[in-house]
Scaffold this motif. Structure first.
Motif, PDB file in Angstrom:
ATOM      1  N   CYS A  88       0.816  -1.219   0.000  1.00 30.08           N
ATOM      2  CA  CYS A  88       0.000   0.000   0.000  1.00 30.08           C
ATOM      3  C   CYS A  88       0.843   1.260   0.000  1.00 30.08           C
ATOM      4  N   LEU A  89       2.159   1.133   0.193  1.00 30.92           N
ATOM      5  CA  LEU A  89       3.109   2.245   0.223  1.00 30.92           C
ATOM      6  C   LEU A  89       2.886   3.179   1.413  1.00 30.92           C
ATOM      7  N   GLY A  90       2.200   2.702   2.435  1.00 36.92           N
ATOM      8  CA  GLY A  90       2.013   3.473   3.661  1.00 36.92           C
ATOM      9  C   GLY A  90       2.812   2.854   4.795  1.00 36.92           C
ATOM     10  N   ASN A  91       2.820   3.530   5.938  1.00 32.78           N
ATOM     11  CA  ASN A  91       3.469   2.947   7.114  1.00 32.78           C
ATOM     12  C   ASN A  91       2.736   1.667   7.500  1.00 32.78           C
ATOM     13  N   ALA A  92       3.502   0.624   7.775  1.00 38.38           N
ATOM     14  CA  ALA A  92       2.906  -0.685   8.058  1.00 38.38           C
ATOM     15  C   ALA A  92       2.039  -0.630   9.314  1.00 38.38           C
ATOM     16  N   GLU A  93       0.750  -0.910   9.154  1.00 41.49           N
ATOM     17  CA  GLU A  93      -0.185  -0.950  10.275  1.00 41.49           C
ATOM     18  C   GLU A  93      -0.485  -2.406  10.612  1.00 41.49           C
ATOM     19  N   TYR A  94      -0.414  -2.732  11.893  1.00 41.07           N
ATOM     20  CA  TYR A  94      -0.519  -4.121  12.336  1.00 41.07           C
ATOM     21  C   TYR A  94       0.444  -4.971  11.508  1.00 41.07           C
ATOM     22  N   GLY A  95       1.726  -4.601  11.620  1.00 43.75           N
ATOM     23  CA  GLY A  95       2.759  -5.202  10.786  1.00 43.75           C
ATOM     24  C   GLY A  95       2.852  -6.710  10.922  1.00 43.75           C
ATOM     25  N   ILE A  96       3.039  -7.365   9.789  1.00 41.57           N
ATOM     26  CA  ILE A  96       3.233  -8.810   9.710  1.00 41.57           C
ATOM     27  C   ILE A  96       4.531  -9.067   8.959  1.00 41.57           C
ATOM     28  N   GLU A  97       5.405  -9.873   9.555  1.00 41.05           N
ATOM     29  CA  GLU A  97       6.690 -10.188   8.935  1.00 41.05           C
ATOM     30  C   GLU A  97       6.660 -11.610   8.390  1.00 41.05           C
ATOM     31  N   THR A  98       7.142 -11.771   7.185  1.00 37.78           N
ATOM     32  CA  THR A  98       7.200 -13.092   6.573  1.00 37.78           C
ATOM     33  C   THR A  98       8.440 -13.835   7.068  1.00 37.78           C
ATOM     34  N   ASN A  99       8.475 -15.138   6.840  1.00 41.37           N
ATOM     35  CA  ASN A  99       9.631 -15.925   7.256  1.00 41.37           C
ATOM     36  C   ASN A  99      10.899 -15.512   6.526  1.00 41.37           C
ATOM     37  N   CYS A 100      10.761 -14.826   5.394  1.00 35.09           N
ATOM     38  CA  CYS A 100      11.934 -14.343   4.661  1.00 35.09           C
ATOM     39  C   CYS A 100      12.381 -12.970   5.131  1.00 35.09           C
ATOM     40  N   CYS A 127      10.683 -10.756  -2.536  1.00 36.00           N
ATOM     41  CA  CYS A 127      11.796 -11.625  -2.933  1.00 36.00           C
ATOM     42  C   CYS A 127      11.349 -12.915  -3.616  1.00 36.00           C
ATOM     43  N   ARG A 128      10.048 -13.182  -3.665  1.00 37.34           N
ATOM     44  CA  ARG A 128       9.473 -14.350  -4.311  1.00 37.34           C
ATOM     45  C   ARG A 128       9.782 -15.657  -3.586  1.00 37.34           C
ATOM     46  N   GLN A 129      10.326 -15.595  -2.377  1.00 33.94           N
ATOM     47  CA  GLN A 129      10.494 -16.819  -1.593  1.00 33.94           C
ATOM     48  C   GLN A 129       9.131 -17.261  -1.086  1.00 33.94           C
ATOM     49  N   GLN A 130       8.926 -18.560  -0.968  1.00 25.70           N
ATOM     50  CA  GLN A 130       7.652 -19.076  -0.500  1.00 25.70           C
ATOM     51  C   GLN A 130       7.407 -18.647   0.945  1.00 25.70           C
ATOM     52  N   VAL A 131       6.242 -18.085   1.197  1.00 19.06           N
ATOM     53  CA  VAL A 131       5.878 -17.622   2.534  1.00 19.06           C
ATOM     54  C   VAL A 131       5.182 -18.776   3.255  1.00 19.06           C
ATOM     55  N   THR A 132       5.900 -19.407   4.163  1.00 22.52           N
ATOM     56  CA  THR A 132       5.338 -20.531   4.909  1.00 22.52           C
ATOM     57  C   THR A 132       4.977 -20.142   6.337  1.00 22.52           C
ATOM     58  N   LEU A 133       5.323 -18.922   6.742  1.00 19.25           N
ATOM     59  CA  LEU A 133       5.016 -18.488   8.103  1.00 19.25           C
ATOM     60  C   LEU A 133       4.876 -16.973   8.130  1.00 19.25           C
ATOM     61  N   LEU A 134       3.813 -16.505   8.793  1.00 18.18           N
ATOM     62  CA  LEU A 134       3.582 -15.075   8.992  1.00 18.18           C
ATOM     63  C   LEU A 134       3.712 -14.785  10.481  1.00 18.18           C
ATOM     64  N   LEU A 135       4.532 -13.790  10.824  1.00 15.03           N
ATOM     65  CA  LEU A 135       4.869 -13.496  12.209  1.00 15.03           C
ATOM     66  C   LEU A 135       4.323 -12.133  12.613  1.00 15.03           C
ATOM     67  N   ILE A 136       3.680 -12.094  13.779  1.00 16.94           N
ATOM     68  CA  ILE A 136       3.125 -10.846  14.300  1.00 16.94           C
ATOM     69  C   ILE A 136       4.258  -9.875  14.614  1.00 16.94           C
ATOM     70  N   ASN A 137       4.118  -8.644  14.140  1.00 21.18           N
ATOM     71  CA  ASN A 137       5.130  -7.610  14.388  1.00 21.18           C
ATOM     72  C   ASN A 137       4.438  -6.294  14.748  1.00 21.18           C
ATOM     73  N   PHE A 138       3.441  -6.385  15.643  1.00 17.87           N
ATOM     74  CA  PHE A 138       2.684  -5.202  16.035  1.00 17.87           C
ATOM     75  C   PHE A 138       3.546  -4.277  16.893  1.00 17.87           C
ATOM     76  N   THR A 139       3.203  -2.992  16.874  1.00 18.44           N
ATOM     77  CA  THR A 139       3.835  -2.043  17.775  1.00 18.44           C
ATOM     78  C   THR A 139       3.212  -2.177  19.168  1.00 18.44           C
ATOM     79  N   GLU A 140       3.823  -1.545  20.164  1.00 18.67           N
ATOM     80  CA  GLU A 140       3.285  -1.605  21.519  1.00 18.67           C
ATOM     81  C   GLU A 140       1.899  -0.984  21.583  1.00 18.67           C
ATOM     82  N   ALA A 141       1.708   0.121  20.848  1.00 19.86           N
ATOM     83  CA  ALA A 141       0.398   0.775  20.842  1.00 19.86           C
ATOM     84  C   ALA A 141      -0.664  -0.124  20.224  1.00 19.86           C
TER      85      ALA A 141
END
Length: 263
Positions: A88-100, A127-141
């Motif tokens: 979306c080209l915005g600041n990541a809201e409720y950020g999710i990090e891929t295994n890559c 990067c086109r790597q297969q996403v096998t895991l999504l990891l929560i990366n929320f801010t404290e707020a």
């Protein structure tokens, strides 16, 4: 009869081979820990550009996000220092990090998955790597606010992980995932409400077993015979330990209940 003075050990009462093994353990483990912890800071500064093969899917996802979330904040041209979602080209809201190791808005990455015509796990838009895991990366707020959007994203992330985190992967993918998974596992290990004690105990047992091997006089490749090359088996054991810990953490994330504390 000639008497030769007995050579004193480095530490009285402790064999030199134990001291050397312990030093090798620290010399390998400490740099690995520093790399894992600092990997996130160096990665955030990198530009997450969409892979050309993902461009069409990302464009379609942007339109879907704008249609279903018309009030969604878009990125400004100024650098705010926060992580930018490549979709979306915005600041990541409720950020999710891929295994890559790439971070997206929770809404964007789940829309990318559910809006696309995928037969299985998606490939990372960057990067086109297969996403096998999504990891929560929320801010404290974001963690402090129990909003419907937050709960909905967690449910979709848990659904994705239960479906695809157990898929078979080549060894090279295990190695690529290590920096991200070890960093998250390390953070949750020392966080109140993070990893449950059963998983913490398994990790502690693994470290204890590896440490006992390092201080043991029995080596697959003995240092006394092969010199520096004798530490190759220690490096191999440490690599296996890191991979096994990442597998333990992957299993924990896969089975994490929806109402469990998120980090």
């Amino acid at each position: 009869m000639t008497y030769f003075p007995r050579r004193s050990s480095i530490i009285e009462g402790v064999g030199d081979e134990v001291v050397y093994a312990f030093g090798a353990f620290l010399g390998i483990f400490i740099p690995l820990t520093i790399f894992v912890v600092t990997n996130r800071n160096s990665r955030i500064t990198q530009n997450q550009r969409i892979h050309p093969e993902s461009a069409e899917n990302v464009r379609s996802t942007r339109e879907e996000v704008q249609r279903t979330h018309p009030n969604r904040r878009q990125a400004s041209m100024q650098n705010t220092g926060e992580i930018t979602c490549p979709i979306c080209l915005g600041n990541a809201e409720y950020g999710i990090e891929t295994n890559c190791g790439h971070t997206f808005c929770g809404t964007c990455i789940t829309t990318y998955w559910q809006h696309g015509t995928w037969l299985g796990a998606v490939r990372c838009p960057v990067c086109r790597q297969q996403v096998t895991l999504l990891l929560i990366n929320f801010t404290e707020a974001e963690n402090d606010v129990d909003s419907p959007d937050r709960q909905h994203i967690i449910e979709r992330i848990n659904d994705y992980n239960r479906r695809f985190s157990g898929e078979p992967r080549p060894l090279i993918d295990y190695l690529r995932d290590l920096p991200t998974l070890l960093r998250h596992a390390f953070t949750e290990f020392f966080t109140v409400g993070g990893l449950i004690w059963m998983f913490r105990l398994r990790i502690i047992v693994c470290f204890f077993a590896a440490f006992m091997y390092f201080i043991s006089p029995l080596d697959i490749i003995p240092e006394a015979v092969f010199g520096v090359l004798g530490f190759m088996d220690d490096l191999f054991i440490l690599l296996l330990l890191a991979i096994y810990i990442s597998i333990i953490y992957r299993q924990y994330v896969q089975n994490r209940p929806t109402n469990a504390p998120q980090n």
